[in-house]
Design a protein around this motif. Structure first.
Motif, short mmCIF file in Angstrom:
data_model
loop_
_atom_site.label_atom_id
_atom_site.label_comp_id
_atom_site.label_asym_id
_atom_site.label_seq_id
_atom_site.Cartn_x
_atom_site.Cartn_y
_atom_site.Cartn_z
N GLU A 3 0.77 -1.28 0.12
CA GLU A 3 0.14 0.18 0.06
C GLU A 3 0.76 1.35 -0.01
OE1 GLU A 3 -3.42 0.05 -0.65
OE2 GLU A 3 -3.17 -1.89 -0.72
N ARG A 4 2.05 1.07 0.69
CA ARG A 4 2.83 2.42 0.57
C ARG A 4 3.43 2.57 -0.59
NH1 ARG A 4 6.96 2.00 5.64
NH2 ARG A 4 7.76 3.93 4.52
N LEU A 5 3.96 1.57 -1.33
CA LEU A 5 4.23 1.47 -2.55
C LEU A 5 3.37 2.34 -3.59
CD1 LEU A 5 7.13 1.36 -4.17
CD2 LEU A 5 6.34 -0.99 -4.83
N LYS A 6 2.27 1.62 -3.26
CA LYS A 6 1.10 2.04 -4.42
C LYS A 6 0.85 3.59 -4.30
CE LYS A 6 -1.61 -2.24 -4.55
NZ LYS A 6 -2.77 -2.99 -4.14
N ALA A 7 0.83 4.07 -2.91
CA ALA A 7 0.62 5.55 -2.76
C ALA A 7 1.62 6.27 -3.31
CB ALA A 7 0.39 5.74 -1.10
N TYR A 8 3.03 5.96 -3.03
CA TYR A 8 3.88 6.48 -4.05
C TYR A 8 3.82 6.60 -5.33
CZ TYR A 8 8.68 8.13 -5.00
OH TYR A 8 9.72 8.85 -5.67
N ALA A 9 3.38 5.64 -6.01
CA ALA A 9 3.22 5.37 -7.26
C ALA A 9 2.07 6.50 -7.69
CB ALA A 9 2.99 4.18 -7.64
N GLU A 10 0.94 6.64 -7.01
CA GLU A 10 -0.14 7.34 -7.49
C GLU A 10 0.16 8.88 -7.01
OE1 GLU A 10 -3.38 5.49 -5.20
OE2 GLU A 10 -3.29 3.78 -6.60
N GLN A 11 0.89 9.11 -6.05
CA GLN A 11 1.04 10.52 -5.69
C GLN A 11 2.16 11.25 -6.08
OE1 GLN A 11 0.66 10.34 -1.22
NE2 GLN A 11 -1.21 9.19 -1.39
N GLN A 12 3.24 10.57 -6.30
CA GLN A 12 4.55 11.18 -6.68
C GLN A 12 4.90 10.94 -8.22
OE1 GLN A 12 6.25 12.90 -4.73
NE2 GLN A 12 4.58 12.60 -3.13
N MET A 13 4.33 9.65 -8.66
CA MET A 13 5.01 9.33 -9.97
C MET A 13 4.00 9.53 -11.26
SD MET A 13 7.41 6.04 -9.25
CE MET A 13 7.80 5.82 -10.93
N LEU A 14 2.78 9.07 -10.84
CA LEU A 14 1.81 9.03 -12.13
C LEU A 14 1.36 10.35 -12.59
CD1 LEU A 14 -0.78 6.20 -11.04
CD2 LEU A 14 0.67 6.45 -13.17
N PRO A 15 1.33 11.75 -11.69
CA PRO A 15 1.09 12.75 -12.07
C PRO A 15 2.35 13.28 -13.17
CG PRO A 15 0.80 12.81 -9.79
CD PRO A 15 1.23 11.50 -10.24
N ARG A 16 3.54 13.02 -12.84
CA ARG A 16 4.61 13.41 -13.69
C ARG A 16 4.64 12.61 -15.07
NH1 ARG A 16 9.21 11.36 -11.38
NH2 ARG A 16 8.51 10.83 -9.37
N MET A 17 4.17 11.41 -14.83
CA MET A 17 4.15 10.52 -16.00
C MET A 17 3.14 11.07 -16.91
SD MET A 17 4.82 6.87 -14.18
CE MET A 17 4.29 5.97 -15.66
N ARG A 18 1.99 11.41 -16.62
CA ARG A 18 0.60 11.66 -17.25
C ARG A 18 0.85 13.01 -17.81
NH1 ARG A 18 -3.74 8.36 -13.59
NH2 ARG A 18 -3.11 6.41 -14.57
N ALA A 19 1.77 13.82 -17.23
CA ALA A 19 1.94 15.15 -17.77
C ALA A 19 2.70 14.91 -19.09
CB ALA A 19 2.84 16.02 -16.72
N VAL A 20 3.38 13.92 -19.28
CA VAL A 20 3.91 13.73 -20.76
C VAL A 20 2.95 13.01 -21.63
CG1 VAL A 20 5.85 12.79 -21.83
CG2 VAL A 20 6.28 13.77 -19.58
N SER A 21 2.41 11.87 -20.90
CA SER A 21 1.47 10.99 -21.81
C SER A 21 0.51 10.55 -20.67
CB SER A 21 2.21 9.82 -22.38
OG SER A 21 1.30 8.89 -22.92
N ALA A 22 -1.00 10.94 -21.46
CA ALA A 22 -2.14 10.71 -20.46
C ALA A 22 -2.26 9.25 -20.28
CB ALA A 22 -3.14 11.27 -20.92
N GLN A 23 -1.75 8.36 -21.43
CA GLN A 23 -2.11 6.95 -21.01
C GLN A 23 -1.13 6.09 -20.18
OE1 GLN A 23 -1.99 8.70 -24.31
NE2 GLN A 23 -4.27 8.54 -23.87
#
Length: 383
Positions: free
Chosen positions: A270-290
């Motif tokens: 759950e901690r790793l999922k939270a990091y992925a959702e809060q820290q990484m996905l916003p940066r990744m989707r800023a380049v590609s929404a998919q």
């Protein structure tokens, strides 16, 4: 050879590697029990290619003792064996073959006890439980436990015969195995900033996993009964990328958590999922929404922590003639039995130092000692 050793020779002859069916071995045990008029119940997998076996000797209307073992073994492929892995070899007081230690040696001792069980006027029943696919996540025993959970009388004790040198073990860690799929955005490596590098994202997640693991090493989380005395995490498999000049769109890695019985391994995920959702996905989707990061569970089983003052612990101490209870680093089906209300300990012949290795063996002395332990159990159950 003793009856246990002779039965072990037969059991080792069945290739029950987890990828294979165990039905030949189960059929042999069913027919063996039928010779002594002991009925058994088979619980199949959905494909009916594998089965658990459950048999009862003695009165079934009162609590008794379960003798439990798994029938599957790990592969022998690619290991430098000097003897045939699926043929029992006797040499220098040792019996060699895949599964001799983990854990057909114990099953052989249990089967060798059956004639004496049938002849004895038992005051409590003895149950024989054999499962499949333990080595790939304690999968098979779950359907058997669903059947046992519905029965009105719960056993006093389950003895899982994993190799402990016949030292009674009351605890082991739980395990959670997870897969993480990272989907980014491919492009020519000359324009790398226009892509989302899935390998680099996976590497960042693995780095965060390592930081979570470091936190689990803090002294306040320790349990000195275990080695190591803290919960551990590790990434064991990773794959991704097509070519060096292409920003990779996909990467996958598998990781595991081996948690102390007092800790929930799901908290790490759950901690790793939270990091992925809060820290990484916003940066990744800023380049590609998919872009996406997906987690899926591969396998899980709970830890075991049987109270040293419990009736189960005192029973196994009496059967073994020793009270130096221990823990083991490897997992067993024990936590699953315990979770449905069947108090459980781990105690069996041989050593996991030989399990899963080439030229796996169990000593004849350990088989004899296991026979003696089961005879002491039988003596305590005589009416």
């Amino acid at each position: 050879m003793s009856a246990s050793a002779e039965l072990l020779a037969t059991l080792v002859g069945f290739d029950t590697t987890s990828r294979e069916s165990n039905l030949q071995l189960i059929g042999f045990v069913r027919d063996y029990l039928a010779r002594f008029d002991v009925p058994c119940e088979l619980v199949y997998n959905d494909e009916r290619s594998k089965a658990n076996l459950f048999a009862t000797v003695g009165p079934s209307d009162r609590p008794g003792i379960v003798l439990s073992g798994h029938t599957d073994v790990v592969p022998a492929d690619g290991q430098p064996w000097t003897v045939p892995p699926f043929e029992l070899t006797r040499r220098d007081g040792k019996l060699y073959g895949r599964g001799t230690a983990d854990m057909k040696g114990y099953i052989a001792c249990v089967l060798a006890l059956v004639p004496a069980l049938v002849e004895a006027p038992l005051s409590k029943p003895v149950h024989i439980a054999l499962s499949y696919d333990e080595e790939v996540g304690c999968l098979g025993v779950r359907s058997l436990l669903k059947v046992l959970e519905r029965r009105p009388v719960k056993p006093l004790l389950c003895i899982i015969g994993e190799p402990t040198g016949l030292k009674p073990v009351l605890g082991h860690k739980g395990k959670l195995a997870m897969r993480c799929d990272v989907h980014g955005h491919a492009c020519h490596s000359a324009y790398a900033p226009q892509g989302v590098n899935a390998i680099e994202c996976a590497a960042e997640l693995i780095g965060e996993l390592g930081r979570i693991g470091q936190g689990l090493k803090a002294p306040e989380h320790h349990d000195r009964r275990f080695d190591p005395p803290f919960s551990t995490v590790q990434a064991g498999v990773i794959s991704g990328g097509k070519a060096l000049n292409i920003v990779p769109a996909d990467c996958r890695f598998d990781f595991e958590v081996r948690a102390l019985p007092s800790q929930d391994p799901g908290e790490v995920a759950e901690r790793l999922k939270a990091y992925a959702e809060q820290q990484m996905l916003p940066r990744m989707r800023a380049v590609s929404a998919q872009s996406d990061i997906r987690f899926s569970e591969l396998s899980a089983y709970p830890g075991l922590a049987t109270d040293a003052k419990s009736q189960a612990a005192q029973l196994i101490a009496a059967f073994c003639g020793r009270e130096d209870f221990g823990t083991v680093a490897f997992g067993t089906e024990g936590g699953l039995f315990d979770a449905v209300g069947i108090p459980t300990v781990v105690c069996g012949p041989g050593s996991m130092d030989q399990g899963h290795k080439p030229d796996e063996f169990v000593s004849l002395a350990q088989l004899d000692a296991c026979d003696a332990m089961l005879q002491r159990m039988l003596a305590s159950l005589r009416g």
